[in-house]
Scaffold this motif. Structure first.
Motif, PDB file in Angstrom:
ATOM      1  N   GLY A  31      28.699 -36.771  57.706  1.00 20.68           N
ATOM      2  CA  GLY A  31      28.148 -37.308  56.468  1.00 20.68           C
ATOM      3  C   GLY A  31      27.290 -36.247  55.792  1.00 20.68           C
ATOM      4  O   GLY A  31      27.305 -35.075  56.169  1.00 20.68           O
ATOM      5  N   LEU A  32      26.553 -36.656  54.790  1.00 19.68           N
ATOM      6  CA  LEU A  32      25.715 -35.739  54.024  1.00 19.68           C
ATOM      7  C   LEU A  32      24.338 -35.626  54.679  1.00 19.68           C
ATOM      8  O   LEU A  32      23.718 -36.632  55.026  1.00 19.68           O
ATOM      9  CB  LEU A  32      25.584 -36.235  52.584  1.00 19.68           C
ATOM     10  N   VAL A  33      23.860 -34.388  54.842  1.00 17.25           N
ATOM     11  CA  VAL A  33      22.567 -34.140  55.487  1.00 17.25           C
ATOM     12  C   VAL A  33      21.585 -33.584  54.455  1.00 17.25           C
ATOM     13  O   VAL A  33      21.910 -32.662  53.700  1.00 17.25           O
ATOM     14  CB  VAL A  33      22.698 -33.137  56.651  1.00 17.25           C
ATOM     15  N   PHE A  34      20.363 -34.167  54.423  1.00 14.84           N
ATOM     16  CA  PHE A  34      19.272 -33.642  53.604  1.00 14.84           C
ATOM     17  C   PHE A  34      18.207 -33.076  54.527  1.00 14.84           C
ATOM     18  O   PHE A  34      17.708 -33.786  55.415  1.00 14.84           O
ATOM     19  CB  PHE A  34      18.666 -34.742  52.732  1.00 14.84           C
ATOM     20  N   LEU A  35      17.904 -31.806  54.342  1.00 13.88           N
ATOM     21  CA  LEU A  35      16.851 -31.154  55.133  1.00 13.88           C
ATOM     22  C   LEU A  35      15.532 -31.310  54.398  1.00 13.88           C
ATOM     23  O   LEU A  35      15.354 -30.812  53.293  1.00 13.88           O
ATOM     24  CB  LEU A  35      17.172 -29.675  55.344  1.00 13.88           C
ATOM     25  N   TRP A  36      14.596 -32.014  55.020  1.00 15.50           N
ATOM     26  CA  TRP A  36      13.317 -32.324  54.384  1.00 15.50           C
ATOM     27  C   TRP A  36      12.296 -31.198  54.569  1.00 15.50           C
ATOM     28  O   TRP A  36      11.540 -30.882  53.659  1.00 15.50           O
ATOM     29  CB  TRP A  36      12.778 -33.635  54.954  1.00 15.50           C
ATOM     30  N   ASN A  37      12.282 -30.598  55.760  1.00 20.21           N
ATOM     31  CA  ASN A  37      11.281 -29.577  56.095  1.00 20.21           C
ATOM     32  C   ASN A  37      11.897 -28.280  56.602  1.00 20.21           C
ATOM     33  O   ASN A  37      11.271 -27.542  57.357  1.00 20.21           O
ATOM     34  CB  ASN A  37      10.307 -30.110  57.157  1.00 20.21           C
ATOM     35  N   LEU A  38      13.113 -27.991  56.187  1.00 20.27           N
ATOM     36  CA  LEU A  38      13.801 -26.795  56.664  1.00 20.27           C
ATOM     37  C   LEU A  38      14.393 -26.050  55.469  1.00 20.27           C
ATOM     38  O   LEU A  38      15.133 -26.626  54.672  1.00 20.27           O
ATOM     39  CB  LEU A  38      14.914 -27.178  57.645  1.00 20.27           C
ATOM     40  N   TYR A  39      14.036 -24.773  55.363  1.00 24.20           N
ATOM     41  CA  TYR A  39      14.478 -23.966  54.227  1.00 24.20           C
ATOM     42  C   TYR A  39      15.726 -23.172  54.613  1.00 24.20           C
ATOM     43  O   TYR A  39      15.697 -22.351  55.532  1.00 24.20           O
ATOM     44  CB  TYR A  39      13.376 -22.994  53.799  1.00 24.20           C
ATOM     45  N   GLN A  40      16.821 -23.444  53.918  1.00 16.56           N
ATOM     46  CA  GLN A  40      18.040 -22.643  54.039  1.00 16.56           C
ATOM     47  C   GLN A  40      18.898 -22.922  52.816  1.00 16.56           C
ATOM     48  O   GLN A  40      18.665 -23.891  52.091  1.00 16.56           O
ATOM     49  CB  GLN A  40      18.813 -22.978  55.318  1.00 16.56           C
ATOM     50  N   LYS A  41      19.852 -22.058  52.565  1.00 20.46           N
ATOM     51  CA  LYS A  41      20.681 -22.223  51.379  1.00 20.46           C
ATOM     52  C   LYS A  41      21.488 -23.512  51.473  1.00 20.46           C
ATOM     53  O   LYS A  41      22.096 -23.812  52.495  1.00 20.46           O
ATOM     54  CB  LYS A  41      21.623 -21.024  51.229  1.00 20.46           C
ATOM     55  N   SER A  42      21.497 -24.277  50.385  1.00 17.04           N
ATOM     56  CA  SER A  42      22.225 -25.547  50.373  1.00 17.04           C
ATOM     57  C   SER A  42      23.735 -25.303  50.355  1.00 17.04           C
ATOM     58  O   SER A  42      24.219 -24.316  49.804  1.00 17.04           O
ATOM     59  CB  SER A  42      21.822 -26.374  49.151  1.00 17.04           C
ATOM     60  N   THR A  43      24.452 -26.237  50.960  1.00 11.69           N
ATOM     61  CA  THR A  43      25.912 -26.209  50.955  1.00 11.69           C
ATOM     62  C   THR A  43      26.419 -27.573  50.493  1.00 11.69           C
ATOM     63  O   THR A  43      25.624 -28.460  50.140  1.00 11.69           O
ATOM     64  CB  THR A  43      26.459 -25.919  52.364  1.00 11.69           C
ATOM     65  N   LYS A  44      27.724 -27.767  50.517  1.00  9.01           N
ATOM     66  CA  LYS A  44      28.297 -29.040  50.106  1.00  9.01           C
ATOM     67  C   LYS A  44      27.914 -30.154  51.073  1.00  9.01           C
ATOM     68  O   LYS A  44      27.730 -31.307  50.676  1.00  9.01           O
ATOM     69  CB  LYS A  44      29.826 -28.913  50.029  1.00  9.01           C
ATOM     70  N   GLU A  45      27.794 -29.818  52.356  1.00  9.32           N
ATOM     71  CA  GLU A  45      27.496 -30.823  53.373  1.00  9.32           C
ATOM     72  C   GLU A  45      26.012 -30.942  53.690  1.00  9.32           C
ATOM     73  O   GLU A  45      25.555 -31.983  54.173  1.00  9.32           O
ATOM     74  CB  GLU A  45      28.239 -30.492  54.682  1.00  9.32           C
ATOM     75  N   LEU A  71      13.816 -26.763  45.664  1.00 12.80           N
ATOM     76  CA  LEU A  71      12.551 -26.635  44.939  1.00 12.80           C
ATOM     77  C   LEU A  71      12.209 -25.178  44.627  1.00 12.80           C
ATOM     78  O   LEU A  71      11.295 -24.920  43.838  1.00 12.80           O
ATOM     79  CB  LEU A  71      11.408 -27.272  45.745  1.00 12.80           C
ATOM     80  N   GLU A  72      12.919 -24.253  45.238  1.00 11.82           N
ATOM     81  CA  GLU A  72      12.735 -22.834  44.917  1.00 11.82           C
ATOM     82  C   GLU A  72      13.703 -22.404  43.818  1.00 11.82           C
ATOM     83  O   GLU A  72      13.283 -21.857  42.798  1.00 11.82           O
ATOM     84  CB  GLU A  72      12.971 -21.979  46.170  1.00 11.82           C
ATOM     85  N   VAL A  73      14.989 -22.652  44.007  1.00 12.74           N
ATOM     86  CA  VAL A  73      15.982 -22.111  43.073  1.00 12.74           C
ATOM     87  C   VAL A  73      16.103 -22.948  41.806  1.00 12.74           C
ATOM     88  O   VAL A  73      16.549 -22.458  40.770  1.00 12.74           O
ATOM     89  CB  VAL A  73      17.362 -21.976  43.755  1.00 12.74           C
ATOM     90  N   ASN A  74      15.716 -24.209  41.863  1.00 11.26           N
ATOM     91  CA  ASN A  74      15.762 -25.084  40.690  1.00 11.26           C
ATOM     92  C   ASN A  74      14.368 -25.643  40.382  1.00 11.26           C
ATOM     93  O   ASN A  74      14.211 -26.821  40.052  1.00 11.26           O
ATOM     94  CB  ASN A  74      16.756 -26.223  40.919  1.00 11.26           C
ATOM     95  N   ALA A  75      13.396 -24.774  40.478  1.00 14.37           N
ATOM     96  CA  ALA A  75      11.999 -25.202  40.383  1.00 14.37           C
ATOM     97  C   ALA A  75      11.672 -25.836  39.030  1.00 14.37           C
ATOM     98  O   ALA A  75      11.038 -26.891  38.956  1.00 14.37           O
ATOM     99  CB  ALA A  75      11.073 -24.011  40.657  1.00 14.37           C
ATOM    100  N   PHE A  76      12.082 -25.197  37.931  1.00 18.29           N
ATOM    101  CA  PHE A  76      11.781 -25.727  36.604  1.00 18.29           C
ATOM    102  C   PHE A  76      12.366 -27.128  36.420  1.00 18.29           C
ATOM    103  O   PHE A  76      11.714 -28.025  35.887  1.00 18.29           O
ATOM    104  CB  PHE A  76      12.328 -24.793  35.518  1.00 18.29           C
TER     105      PHE A  76
END
Length: 636
Positions: A33-47, A55-60
């Motif tokens: 299923g779809l996973v949301f990382l709440w407290n872990l920083y890594q590049k997002s993927t489709k899954e 919050l870093e790359v789409n901060a505005f």
């Protein structure tokens, strides 16, 4: 600077069997299923979508969505009336304007970072239908409560399930009374606690008129630069500005908001120091503490607190929370306890005391006087500006004393936020201390005509330090500035452990958070409490915590800066979005950043940060123009 929003995932109407919200700092298990990382920083993927990464790359984009949410909540209507009209203290000013959630103060709110993360989560869930949401441990009670309200079925991994929807099985009226009583009782208790905090009731009249002052300065009784037996006022907030004021014989009153500190642990100790400041013979300078509780103030607070509690119980409580279930307001449910506390809890009591003590202080000021105060958009500032405009004058200067951080949302100016719709609480001019602050203020909604330049009073020594800076190549120093929170400092120092750096590692702890080497046995480092100016002279690389302004000082001096990005919090670094600054969340990222610095050095020309002319030419212009206007106004 930060680039505009990019790489936002295209949302499509989709259905998935289940979603996992992973709140741990370790990597999540395999999940169908779809996973949301709440407290872990890594590049997002489709899954896998990393909320800290978004919050870093789409901060505005996400900052704007969060601010829009706060605007909408502030303008809720109940029975076709604006909610702020239910909490009017006088004809115009409303207690509702002082709501903690609207203040957006990361230092006061434990929910600040997570409420912003929730906006990211909601954005991606808007077009998703799912049958099951799983939540890992640990998780805040607010997140648990929100998810049980938001989804029909929630499964908690290693977490005791709490049925918040059915916690009370009693009749509606009894449930409402039970829900209000704890806040109401805590509020009554906090009245007496606040009076004690302020040193008791002042039975002397507080309305003696100041006859001669042309300038009033409001700040915090904190960051004083004085020795134990010294009676001359020196403050890190104002630098050499008091000397300029004294040399020009400007009559001034400093009104200080008391903040407990190691030097002044109680308000009684602070009052003694205030008396010492005021004993200087022939001085045109006066010092006062804002916290003066009179019988009148106490009565007004009690009266309005009981009045607003009854209004909440009979007019607001039955309708307000259901309104937050609307799709566009749903993430604000996370802030419900904070919003409610601001209406009838201890936060409401504190705000009422703030309102009446500031109001009393303003009423003693000289007509047409100039007001200068520290800009952080805190609640006391709203009250101060409101009454100063109403009673004294419109010559109001708000001063940015550090810089304007991207995620320090206190600095946001929104015409749609209740309390700002008619500019009731907006200063006439804002003194910015450099190009970085100016850009931040413009991005937050202020106009060019609102801004005037002034020297960075807290950082005037940096120009001299840059000229005298020396760097040791034989024994390079890796200088570490830690945080005022131990959890943040711990995260930062754990990134350093086991890296075996070819540097002499020197750690300067925050004064409010000592560091014990025993807690970090795998890290070879020294601890020092030397002044940062001395340490920065010889540093080769500077490694800072998320919030500290030491990062700005190092950047100004041309030093390589690495900042620890704790994924549990939004990035509150004053250098967030600035080129040639490294942000790291893991040992691997830290090691790579050090290697890049050693190989490439400073890769770009450093942008100017502060105005640091020690002659204070810009401040002279501000004060001289204001004083001319003062005399001209009196002549008319």
């Amino acid at each position: 600077m930060l680039s505009q929003t990019k790489n936002l995932k295209t949302k499509e109407k989709s259905r998935t069997n289940q979603i996992l919200i992973w709140t741990e700092s370790s990597n999540p298990p395999k999940f169908d299923g779809l996973v949301f990382l709440w407290n872990l920083y890594q590049k997002s993927t489709k899954e896998i979508i990393s909320i800290p990464y978004e919050l870093e790359v789409n901060a505005f984009f996400f900052r704007e969505r969060y601010l829009n949410l706060i605007d909408k909540v502030s303008n809720i209507q109940i029975h076709k009336k604006d909610i702020d009209s239910y909490f009017r203290i006088d004809d115009t000013f409303s207690l509702w304007w002082m709501n903690l959630s609207f203040e957006k103060n990361y230092g006061k709110s434990d929910l600040f970072s997570n409420s912003i993360k929730l906006v990211v989560l909601e954005y991606y869930l808007e077009e998703i239908e799912c049958s099951l949401v799983k939540l890992s441990q640990p998780a805040t009670k607010e997140l648990v409560k929100y998810l049980t309200l938001r989804f029909k079925k929630v499964s908690f991994l290693n977490l005791t399930y709490i049925d918040y929807n059915n916690r009370f099985k009693h009749i509606l009226g009894l449930r409402k009374i039970k829900s209000i009583l704890p806040y109401f009782l805590l509020g009554l208790i906090s009245i007496f606690r606040y009076v004690k905090f302020c040193g008791g009731i002042n039975f002397r009249s507080n309305h003696s008129q100041d006859l001669a002052e042309k300038l009033y300065i409001y700040d915090y009784f904190f960051h004083l630069l004085i020795e134990e037996n010294e009676s001359e006022f020196k403050s890190a907030y104002w630098g050499t500005l008091p000397n300029l004021i004294n040399r020009n014989q400007i009559e001034v009153t400093y009104s200080h908001i008391y903040v407990p500190s190691k030097t002044f642990p109680t308000i009684q100790v602070a009052k003694k120091k205030i008396d010492e400041f005021n004993q200087i013979i022939d001085s045109k300078v006066k010092h006062k503490l804002v916290e003066q509780i009179t019988i009148s103030v106490l009565w007004q607070v009690i009266y309005h607190y009981i009045k607003f509690s009854l209004i909440y119980l009979f007019c607001v409580s039955f309708r307000f929370k259901p309104l937050l279930h609307k799709k566009e307001l749903r993430p604000s449910l996370y802030l419900w306890n904070e919003i409610k506390d601001s209406m009838l809890g201890s936060i409401a009591v504190q705000n009422l005391f703030t309102y009446f003590t500031i109001k009393n202080r303003v009423e003693t000021a000289t007509k047409n006087a100039i007001l200068v105060y520290l800009l952080e958009n805190q609640n006391w500032e709203k009250v101060l500006v409101y009454h100063w405009k109403k009673v004294i004058s419109k010559k109001i200067y708000a001063v940015t004393h550090a810089t304007v951080r991207f995620w320090d949302l206190r600095y946001s100016f929104r015409m749609n936020l209740s309390g700002f719709r008619q500019n009731e609480c907006k200063p006439e001019k804002i003194v910015y201390n450099g190009p970085l602050s100016k850009k931040g203020l413009l991005d937050f909604g202020y106009k060019e005509e609102d801004l005037v330049p002034g020297e960075a009073l807290r950082f005037l020594g940096l120009e001299t330090l840059r000229k005298n800076k020396i760097q040791s190549k034989q024994n390079p120093i890796f200088l570490v500035f830690t945080d005022y929170l131990f959890s943040v400092s711990k995260f930062q120092l754990e990134l350093l452990e086991s890296l075996h750096l070819p540097y002499r590692v020197i750690v300067k702890p925050h004064p409010a958070c000592p560091i014990d080497k025993y807690n970090f046995p795998n890290l070879n480092f020294e601890i020092t409490m030397e002044h940062s100016d001395t340490l920065l002279k010889t540093a080769s690389i500077v490694f800072t915590s998320n919030v500290t302004s030491a990062a700005l000082e190092a950047y100004y001096l041309g030093l390589p800066v690495i900042s620890a990005r704790d994924p549990k919090e939004v990035n509150l670094s004053p250098l967030f979005g600035v080129k040639d600054v490294h942000f790291v969340s893991s040992k691997e990222e830290l090691k790579k950043s050090i290697e890049t610095i050693e190989k490439d050095g400073i890769r770009s020309k450093r942008n100017p940060v502060f105005f640091t002319n020690s002659n204070l030419e810009k401040w002279k212009k501000i004060l001289n123009v204001s004083i001319v206007l003062f005399y001209f106004g009196n002549m008319i």
